[in-house]
Design a protein around this motif. Sequence first.
Motif, PDB file in Angstrom:
ATOM      1  N   SER B  30       0.821  -1.203   0.000  1.00 30.76           N
ATOM      2  CA  SER B  30       0.000   0.000   0.000  1.00 30.76           C
ATOM      3  C   SER B  30       0.859   1.259   0.000  1.00 30.76           C
ATOM      4  N   ASP B  31       2.050   1.135   0.502  1.00 30.27           N
ATOM      5  CA  ASP B  31       2.965   2.266   0.542  1.00 30.27           C
ATOM      6  C   ASP B  31       4.300   1.785  -0.010  1.00 30.27           C
ATOM      7  N   TYR B  32       4.740   2.379  -1.086  1.00 28.15           N
ATOM      8  CA  TYR B  32       5.933   1.858  -1.737  1.00 28.15           C
ATOM      9  C   TYR B  32       6.609   2.952  -2.550  1.00 28.15           C
ATOM     10  N   TYR B  33       7.776   2.617  -3.024  1.00 31.81           N
ATOM     11  CA  TYR B  33       8.545   3.514  -3.878  1.00 31.81           C
ATOM     12  C   TYR B  33       8.796   2.821  -5.215  1.00 31.81           C
ATOM     13  N   LEU B  34       9.018   3.619  -6.217  1.00 31.83           N
ATOM     14  CA  LEU B  34       9.361   3.112  -7.540  1.00 31.83           C
ATOM     15  C   LEU B  34      10.648   3.771  -7.990  1.00 31.83           C
ATOM     16  N   PHE B  35      11.438   3.032  -8.737  1.00 39.89           N
ATOM     17  CA  PHE B  35      12.745   3.526  -9.139  1.00 39.89           C
ATOM     18  C   PHE B  35      12.957   3.319 -10.639  1.00 39.89           C
ATOM     19  N   TRP B  36      13.697   4.247 -11.226  1.00 41.98           N
ATOM     20  CA  TRP B  36      14.282   4.049 -12.549  1.00 41.98           C
ATOM     21  C   TRP B  36      15.802   4.078 -12.391  1.00 41.98           C
ATOM     22  N   TYR B  37      16.445   3.047 -12.951  1.00 43.61           N
ATOM     23  CA  TYR B  37      17.891   2.963 -12.983  1.00 43.61           C
ATOM     24  C   TYR B  37      18.355   2.986 -14.430  1.00 43.61           C
ATOM     25  N   LYS B  38      19.540   3.505 -14.617  1.00 45.40           N
ATOM     26  CA  LYS B  38      20.179   3.567 -15.932  1.00 45.40           C
ATOM     27  C   LYS B  38      21.415   2.678 -15.903  1.00 45.40           C
ATOM     28  N   GLN B  39      21.608   1.908 -16.982  1.00 46.30           N
ATOM     29  CA  GLN B  39      22.810   1.098 -17.099  1.00 46.30           C
ATOM     30  C   GLN B  39      23.494   1.403 -18.424  1.00 46.30           C
ATOM     31  N   PRO B  40      24.490   2.273 -18.413  1.00 45.24           N
ATOM     32  CA  PRO B  40      25.224   2.575 -19.644  1.00 45.24           C
ATOM     33  C   PRO B  40      26.117   1.403 -20.037  1.00 45.24           C
ATOM     34  N   MET B  45      25.124   0.413 -12.561  1.00 47.94           N
ATOM     35  CA  MET B  45      23.702   0.655 -12.305  1.00 47.94           C
ATOM     36  C   MET B  45      23.592   1.997 -11.579  1.00 47.94           C
ATOM     37  N   ILE B  46      22.939   2.941 -12.224  1.00 47.61           N
ATOM     38  CA  ILE B  46      22.891   4.315 -11.713  1.00 47.61           C
ATOM     39  C   ILE B  46      21.449   4.706 -11.467  1.00 47.61           C
ATOM     40  N   LEU B  47      21.145   5.161 -10.270  1.00 46.92           N
ATOM     41  CA  LEU B  47      19.794   5.621  -9.966  1.00 46.92           C
ATOM     42  C   LEU B  47      19.494   6.887 -10.743  1.00 46.92           C
ATOM     43  N   VAL B  48      18.368   6.883 -11.457  1.00 44.62           N
ATOM     44  CA  VAL B  48      17.957   8.059 -12.214  1.00 44.62           C
ATOM     45  C   VAL B  48      16.952   8.882 -11.419  1.00 44.62           C
ATOM     46  N   ILE B  49      15.920   8.224 -10.911  1.00 41.57           N
ATOM     47  CA  ILE B  49      14.836   8.939 -10.246  1.00 41.57           C
ATOM     48  C   ILE B  49      14.020   7.947  -9.429  1.00 41.57           C
ATOM     49  N   ARG B  50      13.391   8.438  -8.376  1.00 41.73           N
ATOM     50  CA  ARG B  50      12.492   7.597  -7.591  1.00 41.73           C
ATOM     51  C   ARG B  50      11.209   8.361  -7.292  1.00 41.73           C
ATOM     52  N   GLN B  51      10.154   7.598  -7.103  1.00 45.39           N
ATOM     53  CA  GLN B  51       8.821   8.154  -6.857  1.00 45.39           C
ATOM     54  C   GLN B  51       8.236   7.502  -5.617  1.00 45.39           C
ATOM     55  N   GLU B  52       7.702   8.318  -4.740  1.00 39.39           N
ATOM     56  CA  GLU B  52       7.005   7.796  -3.571  1.00 39.39           C
ATOM     57  C   GLU B  52       5.541   7.623  -3.946  1.00 39.39           C
ATOM     58  N   ALA B  53       5.013   6.453  -3.752  1.00 39.22           N
ATOM     59  CA  ALA B  53       3.669   6.152  -4.251  1.00 39.22           C
ATOM     60  C   ALA B  53       2.588   6.959  -3.551  1.00 39.22           C
ATOM     61  N   ALA B  93      12.010  -0.465 -11.438  1.00 37.51           N
ATOM     62  CA  ALA B  93      12.053  -1.419 -10.329  1.00 37.51           C
ATOM     63  C   ALA B  93      11.088  -0.992  -9.239  1.00 37.51           C
ATOM     64  N   THR B  94      10.510  -1.974  -8.597  1.00 36.57           N
ATOM     65  CA  THR B  94       9.622  -1.725  -7.470  1.00 36.57           C
ATOM     66  C   THR B  94      10.027  -2.637  -6.330  1.00 36.57           C
ATOM     67  N   PRO B  95       9.949  -2.186  -5.105  1.00 38.60           N
ATOM     68  CA  PRO B  95      10.380  -3.025  -3.990  1.00 38.60           C
ATOM     69  C   PRO B  95       9.480  -4.218  -3.756  1.00 38.60           C
ATOM     70  N   GLY B  96      10.124  -5.330  -3.444  1.00 41.90           N
ATOM     71  CA  GLY B  96       9.411  -6.494  -2.960  1.00 41.90           C
ATOM     72  C   GLY B  96       9.562  -6.549  -1.450  1.00 41.90           C
ATOM     73  N   SER B  97       9.480  -7.718  -0.892  1.00 41.39           N
ATOM     74  CA  SER B  97       9.635  -7.849   0.548  1.00 41.39           C
ATOM     75  C   SER B  97      11.097  -7.660   0.944  1.00 41.39           C
ATOM     76  N   ASN B  98      11.329  -7.284   2.198  1.00 43.45           N
ATOM     77  CA  ASN B  98      12.685  -7.102   2.706  1.00 43.45           C
ATOM     78  C   ASN B  98      13.510  -6.155   1.843  1.00 43.45           C
ATOM     79  N   TYR B  99      12.844  -5.137   1.315  1.00 38.81           N
ATOM     80  CA  TYR B  99      13.515  -4.104   0.527  1.00 38.81           C
ATOM     81  C   TYR B  99      14.262  -4.661  -0.672  1.00 38.81           C
ATOM     82  N   GLN B 100      13.857  -5.848  -1.135  1.00 40.57           N
ATOM     83  CA  GLN B 100      14.354  -6.332  -2.416  1.00 40.57           C
ATOM     84  C   GLN B 100      13.781  -5.435  -3.510  1.00 40.57           C
TER      85      GLN B 100
END
Lengths: 113, 113
Positions: B30-40, B45-53, B93-100
Amino acid sequence: NAGVTQTPKFRILKIGQSMTLQCTQDMNHNYMYWYRQDPGMGLKLIYYSVGAGITDKGEVPNGYNVSRSTTEDFPLRLELAAPSQTSVYFCASSPGLPGQPQHFGDGTRLSIL
Amino acid sequence: AQTVTQSQPEMSVQEAETVTLSCTYDTSESDYYLFWYKQPPSRQMILVIRQEAYKQQNATENRFSVNFQKAAKSFSLKISDSQLGDAAMYFCATPGSNYQLIWGAGTKLIIKP
């Protein structure tokens, strides 16, 4: 600014050989992860750890083992290398807090011949 | 099971133009974050941006912004004024359990000069 350090960067193994991929982080992160990335694919979780002495299986754990004796180190062991384990391996760490991103090492390219 | 889908294996854009990469996900959180990563090509693996749901406002980082549609479980990445250095694989990417993190298969972005 070391962050997450993986060694080696490249390795070629023969079928049946064993090796350990090293991963160390200097950010005092509790959570650490091992992923594999097959060509043209995203990352698949092999094992993860939520703190020293605690490890758990991810999506694709077969053929691998891990240990976490310290906060800093999280080695990944391949016991009997198989061609299906040819991949790029990434180690990552995070504080284990909501919204905190994972920080990645530069990866290890492993070929099993 | 949580899933992340990136339906565009490859996208190309003219330098200086705008491109949008799509991502849909499925989560029971119900409460989560979403991420975009860039891989040149360097493989990092470089974090581009994250969104709080739970935030309605779309995240923005310089030329990168997201269009987050929570009800539709959609999380697209918009890159404005595309530059040659933006050429890379982009992973949602979206988090699973245990911050996976649960990863999409990636979109290869090609920048045409």
